[in-house]
Design an enzyme around this catalytic site. Structure first.
Site, PDB file in Angstrom:
ATOM      1  CG  ASP A  43     -16.808 -47.240 -35.106  1.00 26.22           C
ATOM      2  OD1 ASP A  43     -15.814 -46.421 -35.474  1.00 26.22           O
ATOM      3  OD2 ASP A  43     -17.734 -46.883 -35.266  1.00 26.22           O
ATOM      4  CB  SER A  44     -11.693 -46.341 -38.281  1.00 25.02           C
ATOM      5  OG  SER A  44     -10.716 -46.752 -37.371  1.00 25.02           O
ATOM      6  CG  ASP A  82     -14.768 -46.756 -31.633  1.00 25.82           C
ATOM      7  OD1 ASP A  82     -15.480 -45.733 -30.591  1.00 25.82           O
ATOM      8  OD2 ASP A  82     -14.753 -46.217 -32.652  1.00 25.82           O
ATOM      9  CE  LYS A 112     -13.539 -43.227 -30.635  1.00 27.98           C
ATOM     10  NZ  LYS A 112     -14.835 -43.055 -31.461  1.00 27.98           N
ATOM     11  CD  GLU A 114     -19.184 -42.494 -34.019  1.00 28.28           C
ATOM     12  OE1 GLU A 114     -20.079 -42.196 -34.360  1.00 28.28           O
ATOM     13  OE2 GLU A 114     -18.052 -43.205 -34.535  1.00 28.28           O
ATOM     14  CD  GLU A 181     -13.859 -38.188 -37.130  1.00 27.37           C
ATOM     15  OE1 GLU A 181     -14.124 -39.056 -36.113  1.00 27.37           O
ATOM     16  OE2 GLU A 181     -13.721 -38.687 -38.217  1.00 27.37           O
TER      17      GLU A 181
HETATM   18  O1  KIV Z   1     -13.075 -45.395 -35.421  1.00 26.58           O
HETATM   19  C1  KIV Z   1     -11.932 -44.525 -35.078  1.00 26.58           C
HETATM   20  O2  KIV Z   1     -11.025 -45.107 -35.447  1.00 26.58           O
HETATM   21  C2  KIV Z   1     -12.114 -43.314 -34.593  1.00 26.58           C
HETATM   22  C3  KIV Z   1     -11.055 -42.094 -34.844  1.00 26.58           C
HETATM   23  C4  KIV Z   1     -11.065 -41.871 -36.145  1.00 26.58           C
HETATM   24  C5  KIV Z   1     -11.049 -41.184 -33.921  1.00 26.58           C
HETATM   25  O3  KIV Z   1     -13.437 -42.728 -34.096  1.00 26.58           O
END
Ligand code: KIV
Length: 260
Positions: A43-44, A82, A112, A114, A181
């Site tokens: 989600d970055s 994510d 993934k 959080e 992180e």
């Molecule tokens: O969203 C993302 O790219 C991340 C990484 C920085 C681990 O969570």
């Protein structure tokens, strides 16, 4: 393609895992061909490619469509999608449906999340249903408004204890790996030694089982990057040079040549 089971085994084999984000097909194709083990459709993307100043506005539609682009271009790497802010945690059903959508519609191999105390049960349920889960502890940017910035986590004894405890609970719940992180190196080393699943660090020192970074930071495209990121290229400079050369060629009449 490495399977989730092979990634799970990687910490036992001692080979460092490589993970990088990608958000589009051309970048995913390059990252995949370079032999990166895991591609994260993070989600970055909110900060990296969608022009937001945080990850909070990123939607399920954003992650699903970018994940589908990445999976279409990926042959070897494991693709992890994510779960964006509030796509889980509101109800178990929503979390399951949204995670399932990223596998069913977008072709991801895993999701993934959080993580926190509220994601242990969801992790267990998703794994029971056949949805592999990568946990994420330490700095979790979706909690930006609660932690007050992108600051290093786990710096007090009680915070470090909570991270160690949550890491174990997510491993027990069935997570196949953990992203850690922006935490002190010694905490990351402790968690890595404590868990059987691989710990993939970002701003967590050299003692984890693998490393992950945001691709736009690595290639030198980001306008700004976190202190723990490293540029391994100058793509921003390359794009600036190419675009300027194109503009000058059109203005000078050097491009295009006649078609006749
Ligand atoms: O969203 C993302 O790219 C991340 C990484 C920085 C681990 O969570």
């Amino acid at each position: 393609m490495p399977t989730v089971q092979e990634i799970r085994q990687a910490s036992a084999d001692g080979e460092p895992l490589t993970m990088l984000t990608a958000y589009d097909a051309p970048t995913a194709g390059i990252v995949d061909a370079a032999g990166i083990d895991v591609i994260l459709v993070g989600d970055s993307m909110g900060n990296a490619v969608l022009g937001y100043d945080s990850t909070l506005p990123v939607t399920m539609e954003d992650v699903a469509s970018h994940t589908a682009a990445v999976t279409r271009a990926t042959e070897e790497a494991l693709v992890v999608a994510d779960m964006p802010f509030l796509s889980y945690g509101t109800s178990e059903g929503d979390g399951i449906e949204n995670a399932g959508r990223l596998l069913k519609e977008a072709g991801a191999n895993a999701v993934k999340i959080e993580s926190g105390p509220h994601t242990v049960e969801l992790t267990e349920r998703l794994v029971q249903l056949g949805i592999p889960v990568m946990a994420h502890l330490g700095l979790t940017p979706q909690r930006l408004n609660q932690v007050g910035g992108y600051t290093r986590q786990g710096t007090t004894e009680s915070d470090a204890r909570e991270i160690r405890d949550l890491a174990r609970r997510h491993e027990e719940a069935g997570a196949f790996s953990l992203v850690l992180e922006h935490v002190p190196d010694d905490l990351a080393a402790d968690v890595t030694a404590d868990l059987d699943i691989p710990v993939i660090g970002i701003g967590a020192g050299p003692e984890t089982d693998g490393q992950v970074l945001v691709v736009t930071d690595v290639i030198g495209l980001s306008a700004s990057a976190p202190p723990f990121a490293e540029e391994f290229g100058d793509v921003r400079g390359e794009i600036e040079d190419a675009v300027t050369a194109y503009r000058e060629a059109v203005e000078d009449g050097a491009f295009p040549d006649s078609n006749d």
